[in-house]
Design an enzyme around this catalytic site. Structure first.
Site, mmCIF file in Angstrom:
data_model
loop_
_atom_site.group_PDB
_atom_site.id
_atom_site.type_symbol
_atom_site.label_atom_id
_atom_site.label_comp_id
_atom_site.label_asym_id
_atom_site.label_seq_id
_atom_site.Cartn_x
_atom_site.Cartn_y
_atom_site.Cartn_z
ATOM 1 C CE LYS A 75 -6.675 -5.444 -21.069
ATOM 2 N NZ LYS A 75 -6.987 -6.649 -21.634
ATOM 3 C CD GLN A 97 -9.569 -9.681 -22.563
ATOM 4 O OE1 GLN A 97 -9.266 -8.272 -22.613
ATOM 5 N NE2 GLN A 97 -8.965 -9.634 -21.332
ATOM 6 C CG ASP A 138 -2.528 -8.425 -26.241
ATOM 7 O OD1 ASP A 138 -2.247 -7.876 -25.782
ATOM 8 O OD2 ASP A 138 -3.567 -9.066 -26.237
#
Ligand code: NDP
Length: 291
Positions: A61, A105, A128
């Site tokens: 990322k 994460q 997200d």
């Protein structure tokens, strides 16, 4: 859709190629913003614990951010981090005007609630797209930030000009991160959507009626050729490690000459997922700053 006796020329998604194309557009947008005197957008990634797969995901990322001129910062927290400590860091980042997107994460260590974490990230910085407000907006059809993998699935279908209007789309999997949002997005494009899960009866025959089949279960090679209508578009989201190799939910080889479109488990939906994280961060920046 083709006749069942006729071999089909199967298109195979080049997920990396499509991701690079979209990333070039994002890079262009960022360089225009910077040329106009604005700062570059910034994504902050938080990792709790030392899971090697998660470490490698966040490295990917970061690389993707720097290649398009987006700043990225990582917070690597020890496994012993408490939920209260993690939530406090998120609140601090919510208040920081220089932070545009926040990603925590997953998976998180035991004892930290993923739901509470999702609820703590500001909906304005929800890269997200896991906050309940963001999910609610998706349901209402007003979302600007949309879950990354589902957005990647839609980009793949659009890139291959797969007709969605009136098509029967079957989605296997009903998670908040993939199955549910992808079902809503397909429905918004006027597909008729059937959502399947581990209790669905006669899954194979439901799948056989699909014009578009999205598999997101994490069950390696579950979807065989006789589950798929000839000429259907097959999107394989699943990624499972089997004997050190990453394997999808779909028997990829069996789709060649049978499906109209298939996505490979490597360089398929994965690179698009990361790209949509960048897209969401840029989008969050522009909309918060009104630029
Ligand atoms: P979850 O484990 O949260 O959900 C899996 C879903 O699959 C559940 O709804 C479950 O049903 C359903 N399921 C499991 N077994 C079966 C079965 N035998 N028949 C029918 N349905 C079944 O996973 P995620 O949604 O988070 O991820 C799914 C897969 O996609 C994983 O392999 C993951 O690694 C991958 N993934 C890939 C990404 C990418 O970028 N390529 C991004 C995100 C995920 P039930 O609800 O009844 O339990």
């Amino acid at each position: 859709m083709s006749d069942s006796t006729e071999a089909t020329d199967t298109e195979v998604l080049d997920g990396l190629g499509l991701a690079n194309q979209i990333r070039a557009e994002l890079a262009d947008e960022i360089s225009q913003l910077v040329a106009a005197g604005h700062r570059a957008p910034r994504l902050v990634v938080i990792l709790v614990g030392d899971d090697p797969a998660s470490r490698s995901y966040i490295k990917g990322k970061q690389r993707a951010c720097s290649r398009i001129g987006m700043e990225s910062l990582e917070h690597l927290l020890p496994e012993s981090t408490t939920e209260a400590e993690l939530l406090e860091l998120i609140r601090e980042l919510n208040r920081d005007d220089e932070v545009d997107g926040i990603l925590v994460q997953l998976p998180l260590p035991n004892g930290i609630s993923a739901a509470r974490v999702a609820e703590t990230v500001s909906p304005e910085k929800d890269a997200d797209a896991l906050h309940p407000i963001t999910s609610g907006q998706l349901m209402a059809g007003t979302a600007e930030l949309i879950s990354c993998t589902p957005l990647g699935v839609m980009a793949a279908l659009d890139h291959h000009a797969i007709p969605m209007e009136g098509a029967h789309a079957v989605v296997i999997g009903r998670s908040n991160i993939v199955g549910k949002p992808v079902s809503l997005l397909l429905q918004q494009r006027n597909a008729t959507v059937t959502m399947c899960h581990s209790r669905t009866r006669d899954l194979a025959s439901v799948c056989r009626s699909a014009d578009i089949l999205v598999a997101a279960t994490g069950r390696p090679r579950m979807v065989k050729a006789d589950w798929v209508k000839p000429g259907a578009a097959v999107i394989d989201v699943g990624v499972t490690e089997v004997d050190g190799k990453l394997v999808g939910d779909v028997d990829f080889e069996a789709m060649l000459g049978h499906a109209r479109l298939v996505t490979p488990s490597r360089r398929g939906i994965g690179p698009l997922t990361i790209t949509m994280l960048l897209r969401n961060t840029l989008h969050a920046y522009r909309s918060r700053k009104n630029i």
